[in-house]
Design an enzyme around this catalytic site. Structure first.
Site, PDB file in Angstrom:
ATOM      1  N   ARG A 108       0.927  -1.118   0.009  1.00  0.00           N
ATOM      2  CA  ARG A 108      -0.025   0.125  -0.018  1.00  0.00           C
ATOM      3  C   ARG A 108       0.867   1.218   0.048  1.00  0.00           C
ATOM      4  O   ARG A 108       2.110   1.340   0.617  1.00  0.00           O
ATOM      5  CB  ARG A 108      -0.890   0.043   1.185  1.00  0.00           C
ATOM      6  CG  ARG A 108      -2.044  -0.872   0.928  1.00  0.00           C
ATOM      7  CD  ARG A 108      -2.720  -1.054   2.515  1.00  0.00           C
ATOM      8  NE  ARG A 108      -3.765  -2.200   2.167  1.00  0.00           N
ATOM      9  CZ  ARG A 108      -3.569  -3.682   2.292  1.00  0.00           C
ATOM     10  NH1 ARG A 108      -2.353  -4.009   2.475  1.00  0.00           N
ATOM     11  NH2 ARG A 108      -4.547  -4.447   2.032  1.00  0.00           N
ATOM     12  N   HIS A 133      -0.717  -2.542  -4.451  1.00  0.00           N
ATOM     13  CA  HIS A 133      -0.154  -3.351  -5.632  1.00  0.00           C
ATOM     14  C   HIS A 133      -0.112  -2.818  -6.944  1.00  0.00           C
ATOM     15  O   HIS A 133      -0.493  -3.446  -8.141  1.00  0.00           O
ATOM     16  CB  HIS A 133      -1.156  -4.696  -5.606  1.00  0.00           C
ATOM     17  CG  HIS A 133      -0.681  -5.619  -4.408  1.00  0.00           C
ATOM     18  ND1 HIS A 133       0.215  -5.472  -3.592  1.00  0.00           N
ATOM     19  CD2 HIS A 133      -1.695  -6.463  -3.812  1.00  0.00           C
ATOM     20  CE1 HIS A 133       0.075  -6.333  -2.586  1.00  0.00           C
ATOM     21  NE2 HIS A 133      -0.912  -7.022  -2.824  1.00  0.00           N
ATOM     22  N   HIS A 207       3.393 -12.536  -5.934  1.00  0.00           N
ATOM     23  CA  HIS A 207       2.370 -13.036  -4.772  1.00  0.00           C
ATOM     24  C   HIS A 207       1.826 -14.065  -4.824  1.00  0.00           C
ATOM     25  O   HIS A 207       0.587 -14.488  -4.891  1.00  0.00           O
ATOM     26  CB  HIS A 207       1.497 -11.871  -5.238  1.00  0.00           C
ATOM     27  CG  HIS A 207       0.371 -11.410  -4.301  1.00  0.00           C
ATOM     28  ND1 HIS A 207      -0.140 -12.550  -3.378  1.00  0.00           N
ATOM     29  CD2 HIS A 207      -0.056 -10.110  -3.643  1.00  0.00           C
ATOM     30  CE1 HIS A 207      -0.940 -11.756  -2.209  1.00  0.00           C
ATOM     31  NE2 HIS A 207      -0.868 -10.327  -2.558  1.00  0.00           N
ATOM     32  N   ASP A 279      -0.886  -9.860   8.458  1.00  0.00           N
ATOM     33  CA  ASP A 279      -0.899  -9.269   7.073  1.00  0.00           C
ATOM     34  C   ASP A 279       0.257  -8.029   7.177  1.00  0.00           C
ATOM     35  O   ASP A 279      -0.316  -6.821   7.112  1.00  0.00           O
ATOM     36  CB  ASP A 279      -2.307  -8.754   6.683  1.00  0.00           C
ATOM     37  CG  ASP A 279      -2.563  -8.336   5.219  1.00  0.00           C
ATOM     38  OD1 ASP A 279      -1.257  -8.322   4.646  1.00  0.00           O
ATOM     39  OD2 ASP A 279      -3.609  -7.953   4.758  1.00  0.00           O
ATOM     40  N   GLU A 341       5.552 -12.402   0.768  1.00  0.00           N
ATOM     41  CA  GLU A 341       5.851 -11.455  -0.507  1.00  0.00           C
ATOM     42  C   GLU A 341       7.007 -10.862   0.053  1.00  0.00           C
ATOM     43  O   GLU A 341       7.169  -9.909   0.899  1.00  0.00           O
ATOM     44  CB  GLU A 341       4.808 -10.616  -0.635  1.00  0.00           C
ATOM     45  CG  GLU A 341       3.599 -11.304  -0.890  1.00  0.00           C
ATOM     46  CD  GLU A 341       2.201 -10.467  -0.590  1.00  0.00           C
ATOM     47  OE1 GLU A 341       2.074  -9.383  -0.824  1.00  0.00           O
ATOM     48  OE2 GLU A 341       1.357 -10.907   0.372  1.00  0.00           O
TER      49      GLU A 341
END
Ligand code: BGC
Length: 376
Positions: A108, A133, A207, A279, A341
């Site tokens: 982000r 992304h 990803h 996350d 990632e």
């Protein structure tokens, strides 16, 4: 005498010719390229890479993505361990990010804004108030060029892309080259090379979602994780970093010793509540070769992650809801896949205290990430 010599020379030449043909047949076998459709006016291919162990991965130039990783369990039973789709149509319509290369800025950027040399750049907002992304038309959605893998003795896939100046709001014409190598040691080696003609920002990643039971075979809560990170990046309610780099010690984010994904994910810890699970970017210590490992005890499959990047986004598929039907008609339900990632921290262009994501003209960004599969 002369005739014997001539005969031997002919035989040697014939043997060399046979071996050369055989070699080129072998090279062809290592990489199979099939046309599966067209999108945005360009051909979309499925590349099947087979290594000497007979294990295969499949990739496509749509989003330069990995769609299939077939590796054995400890009894030799092979299963695909990554999310993807069986048909071209479902792939185009399906989840935008499964297995894809993400750019120009993975994760982000707050409010889709950043400033370079006094100029403010505005990006499309596609994730609440933020840009995620690389925006809706990011590199995951592009049909990349599929290049010839050259004379490599191991199967490779090479994808290139030209991202024009101001694409999705980012300055600079950028050339991107991504090489996937599938080694005989069951490693997917990803090499990224990028250049720009204007100062810009860059955070490139892959990803892929992993489930070492096999994609679509239950959740990932029993997967045992190690992440060699003494700190992580706390976020606000829109998943933008607060600026703090918090020590993991004494928190559910401490994976410096093995813990299953599920062991602490339900704890009443502010950062787990904000992320709806994990996350978050982990700040890699970068002291050892391997940066993270995932072990699934039923199959015995082990995945090691090795990167030269400063961070890894550990995402536990909190937003998966079963609406995506993947390979073999299996739904990808809540927390049935995890992502590691590799890259920089989210929103770095707005955090001068974070490692820099700037790329200048004349510089070449080079980075490597490896996903290595084995059993124990
Ligand atoms: C993000 C998640 C997002 C996911 C989309 C991850 O990198 O951190 O918040 O939902 O990508 O696939």
């Amino acid at each position: 005498m002369k005739r014997t010599l001539l005969l031997s020379l002919t035989l040697i030449a014939a043997a060399a010719w046979f071996s050369a043909c055989n070699q080129s047949a072998k090279t062809k076998e290592m990489v199979k390229k099939e046309l599966i459709g067209t999108h945005k006016g360009k051909d979309v291919f499925l590349l099947t890479l087979t290594n000497k162990k007979g294990n295969i991965i499949k990739l496509t130039n749509f989003g330069a993505r990995i769609t299939w990783i077939e590796v054995p369990d400890r009894n030799g039973n092979k299963e695909n361990v990554t999310f993807g789709f069986d048909t071209f149509e479902s792939m185009i319509k399906g989840d935008p990010y499964f297995g894809s290369v993400v750019g120009r800025y993975a994760n982000r950027i707050a409010k889709g804004k950043f400033t370079l040399d006094g100029v403010e750049y505005s990006l499309a907002l596609n994730n609440g108030p933020n840009s995620l992304h690389g925006g809706p038309g990011g590199w995951h959605s592009a049909v990349w060029n599929t290049e010839d893998g050259g004379k490599s003795k191991v199967p490779t896939a090479v994808f290139t892309l030209k991202s024009p100046d101001m694409e999705e709001g980012y300055p600079g014409n950028m050339d991107i080259n991504v090489v996937y190598t599938w080694t005989d040691n069951n490693e997917i080696v990803i090499d990224y090379t990028c250049t720009t003609d204007k100062k810009t920002v860059l955070n490139i990643t892959n990803h892929a979602y992993f489930n070492l039971h096999g994609a679509g075979n239950g959740d990932i809560l029993d997967h045992q994780m190690v992440i060699k990170a003494s700190r992580f990046v706390p976020v606000d309610s829109t998943l933008i970093p607060t600026g703090e780099l918090r020590p993991v010690e004494g928190t559910p984010f401490d994976f410096t010793t093995p813990h299953t994904v599920g062991e602490r994910i339900g704890e009443n810890y502010e950062q787990l509540l904000l992320g709806k699970g994990y996350d978050h970017t982990f700040v890699l210590d970068n002291k050892e070769e391997v940066d993270a490992t995932v072990y699934e005890p039923v199959s015995g499959r082990l995945m090691e992650v090795i990167t030269d990047q400063p961070g890894v986004q550990f995402y536990t598929g909190n937003f998966l809801n079963g609406r995506m039907i993947g390979h073999g008609g299996k739904p990808y339900n809540h927390r049935t896949g995890l992502c590691l990632e590799t890259g920089h921290y989210p929103d770095s262009p707005n955090h001068p205290e974070f490692p820099s994501t700037l790329l200048n003209p004349g510089e070449t960004f080079k980075s490597q990430t490896i996903y290595r599969f084995s059993v124990k």
